[in-house]
Design a protein around this motif. Sequence first.
Motif, PDB file in Angstrom:
ATOM      1  N   TRP A   9      -1.665  11.359   3.122  1.00 47.88           N
ATOM      2  CA  TRP A   9      -2.281  10.187   2.490  1.00 47.88           C
ATOM      3  C   TRP A   9      -3.745  10.454   2.141  1.00 47.88           C
ATOM      4  O   TRP A   9      -4.195  10.145   1.035  1.00 47.88           O
ATOM      5  CB  TRP A   9      -2.167   8.963   3.404  1.00 47.88           C
ATOM      6  CG  TRP A   9      -2.881   7.790   2.819  1.00 47.88           C
ATOM      7  CD1 TRP A   9      -2.426   6.954   1.846  1.00 47.88           C
ATOM      8  CD2 TRP A   9      -4.215   7.353   3.118  1.00 47.88           C
ATOM      9  NE1 TRP A   9      -3.384   6.019   1.537  1.00 47.88           N
ATOM     10  CE2 TRP A   9      -4.491   6.243   2.308  1.00 47.88           C
ATOM     11  CE3 TRP A   9      -5.192   7.797   4.014  1.00 47.88           C
ATOM     12  CZ2 TRP A   9      -5.697   5.567   2.351  1.00 47.88           C
ATOM     13  CZ3 TRP A   9      -6.404   7.128   4.053  1.00 47.88           C
ATOM     14  CH2 TRP A   9      -6.643   6.025   3.231  1.00 47.88           C
ATOM     15  N   VAL A  10      -4.516  11.042   3.087  1.00 49.75           N
ATOM     16  CA  VAL A  10      -5.938  11.306   2.839  1.00 49.75           C
ATOM     17  C   VAL A  10      -6.112  12.234   1.644  1.00 49.75           C
ATOM     18  O   VAL A  10      -6.958  11.995   0.770  1.00 49.75           O
ATOM     19  CB  VAL A  10      -6.618  11.892   4.104  1.00 49.75           C
ATOM     20  CG1 VAL A  10      -8.010  12.431   3.797  1.00 49.75           C
ATOM     21  CG2 VAL A  10      -6.686  10.846   5.211  1.00 49.75           C
ATOM     22  N   GLU A  11      -5.307  13.287   1.574  1.00 49.78           N
ATOM     23  CA  GLU A  11      -5.410  14.238   0.464  1.00 49.78           C
ATOM     24  C   GLU A  11      -5.037  13.583  -0.867  1.00 49.78           C
ATOM     25  O   GLU A  11      -5.701  13.800  -1.879  1.00 49.78           O
ATOM     26  CB  GLU A  11      -4.516  15.454   0.720  1.00 49.78           C
ATOM     27  CG  GLU A  11      -5.014  16.340   1.847  1.00 49.78           C
ATOM     28  CD  GLU A  11      -6.342  17.017   1.533  1.00 49.78           C
ATOM     29  OE1 GLU A  11      -6.410  17.745   0.528  1.00 49.78           O
ATOM     30  OE2 GLU A  11      -7.302  16.807   2.305  1.00 49.78           O
ATOM     31  N   ALA A  12      -3.997  12.782  -0.878  1.00 54.89           N
ATOM     32  CA  ALA A  12      -3.557  12.119  -2.115  1.00 54.89           C
ATOM     33  C   ALA A  12      -4.563  11.067  -2.568  1.00 54.89           C
ATOM     34  O   ALA A  12      -4.834  10.919  -3.759  1.00 54.89           O
ATOM     35  CB  ALA A  12      -2.178  11.488  -1.921  1.00 54.89           C
ATOM     36  N   ASP A  13      -5.137  10.332  -1.612  1.00 54.39           N
ATOM     37  CA  ASP A  13      -6.085   9.271  -1.931  1.00 54.39           C
ATOM     38  C   ASP A  13      -7.399   9.844  -2.464  1.00 54.39           C
ATOM     39  O   ASP A  13      -7.931   9.367  -3.462  1.00 54.39           O
ATOM     40  CB  ASP A  13      -6.335   8.411  -0.685  1.00 54.39           C
ATOM     41  CG  ASP A  13      -7.364   7.339  -0.921  1.00 54.39           C
ATOM     42  OD1 ASP A  13      -7.071   6.403  -1.691  1.00 54.39           O
ATOM     43  OD2 ASP A  13      -8.473   7.453  -0.348  1.00 54.39           O
ATOM     44  N   THR A  52     -10.481   9.601  -1.587  1.00 49.49           N
ATOM     45  CA  THR A  52     -11.730   8.834  -1.567  1.00 49.49           C
ATOM     46  C   THR A  52     -12.491   8.940  -0.244  1.00 49.49           C
ATOM     47  O   THR A  52     -13.560   8.354  -0.106  1.00 49.49           O
ATOM     48  CB  THR A  52     -11.465   7.345  -1.862  1.00 49.49           C
ATOM     49  OG1 THR A  52     -10.618   6.818  -0.829  1.00 49.49           O
ATOM     50  CG2 THR A  52     -10.830   7.158  -3.228  1.00 49.49           C
ATOM     51  N   TRP A  85     -10.415   7.512   9.327  1.00 48.10           N
ATOM     52  CA  TRP A  85     -10.780   7.799   7.939  1.00 48.10           C
ATOM     53  C   TRP A  85     -12.127   7.148   7.639  1.00 48.10           C
ATOM     54  O   TRP A  85     -12.380   6.016   8.066  1.00 48.10           O
ATOM     55  CB  TRP A  85      -9.697   7.250   7.019  1.00 48.10           C
ATOM     56  CG  TRP A  85      -9.930   7.405   5.564  1.00 48.10           C
ATOM     57  CD1 TRP A  85      -9.644   8.503   4.795  1.00 48.10           C
ATOM     58  CD2 TRP A  85     -10.478   6.438   4.670  1.00 48.10           C
ATOM     59  NE1 TRP A  85      -9.984   8.264   3.484  1.00 48.10           N
ATOM     60  CE2 TRP A  85     -10.492   7.005   3.380  1.00 48.10           C
ATOM     61  CE3 TRP A  85     -10.954   5.146   4.834  1.00 48.10           C
ATOM     62  CZ2 TRP A  85     -10.963   6.329   2.267  1.00 48.10           C
ATOM     63  CZ3 TRP A  85     -11.442   4.464   3.724  1.00 48.10           C
ATOM     64  CH2 TRP A  85     -11.433   5.058   2.460  1.00 48.10           C
ATOM     65  N   ARG A 134     -14.954   6.681   4.268  1.00 48.24           N
ATOM     66  CA  ARG A 134     -15.215   6.870   2.839  1.00 48.24           C
ATOM     67  C   ARG A 134     -16.228   8.000   2.638  1.00 48.24           C
ATOM     68  O   ARG A 134     -17.174   8.146   3.421  1.00 48.24           O
ATOM     69  CB  ARG A 134     -15.751   5.576   2.224  1.00 48.24           C
ATOM     70  CG  ARG A 134     -14.724   4.465   2.150  1.00 48.24           C
ATOM     71  CD  ARG A 134     -15.236   3.245   1.367  1.00 48.24           C
ATOM     72  NE  ARG A 134     -16.620   2.897   1.626  1.00 48.24           N
ATOM     73  CZ  ARG A 134     -17.024   2.018   2.548  1.00 48.24           C
ATOM     74  NH1 ARG A 134     -16.139   1.399   3.297  1.00 48.24           N
ATOM     75  NH2 ARG A 134     -18.297   1.752   2.706  1.00 48.24           N
TER      76      ARG A 134
END
Length: 165
Positions: A79-83, A85, A109, A111
């Motif tokens: 999720w972090v890689e795909a997002d 941000t 996580w 920003r």
Amino acid sequence: MNVNFASVATIPLPENTEAVIIRPGPDQRFSDEEFAQFCAQYPELRIEMSSEGEMIIMLPVVSAGGKRNFKLTGRFFIWVEADGTGVGFDSSTGFTLPNGAKRSPDVSWIRHERWNALSDEQKDEFAPICPDFVVELRSRSDRLATLQEKNGGVSGQWRQARLAH
């Protein structure tokens, strides 16, 4: 305050013990420096510090819990890689929260703009930042109130979850 941790005691723990809490004494608290020294001296332990300056030593995770945490970390990484941000962290990362507590959520996580605002020195310590999002897995022995107390100012809600086997 000088605390000698060289002496190690073996004590039996009651079943369903969540953690061992070390208090330096009445109306005293461990300093940030003492906490850092203790963590450096015992790197194999999972240690946090409460906002009251108590050291919290968490017991090892049972095998089923480690399996759930591994799944969570893998899914969270994707999720972090795909997002794109923000930056993600695993359970070995400690943060200094606004209330002074030093906590290590299972995954977290932040920003990019908030993380990049920290100095390199701050990033190499228990960064003085409250994650924007965290996940804390709840085991059978964890009390919900204990997990909720760990909040310390997280801007998003802390999530307690049990992943399917």
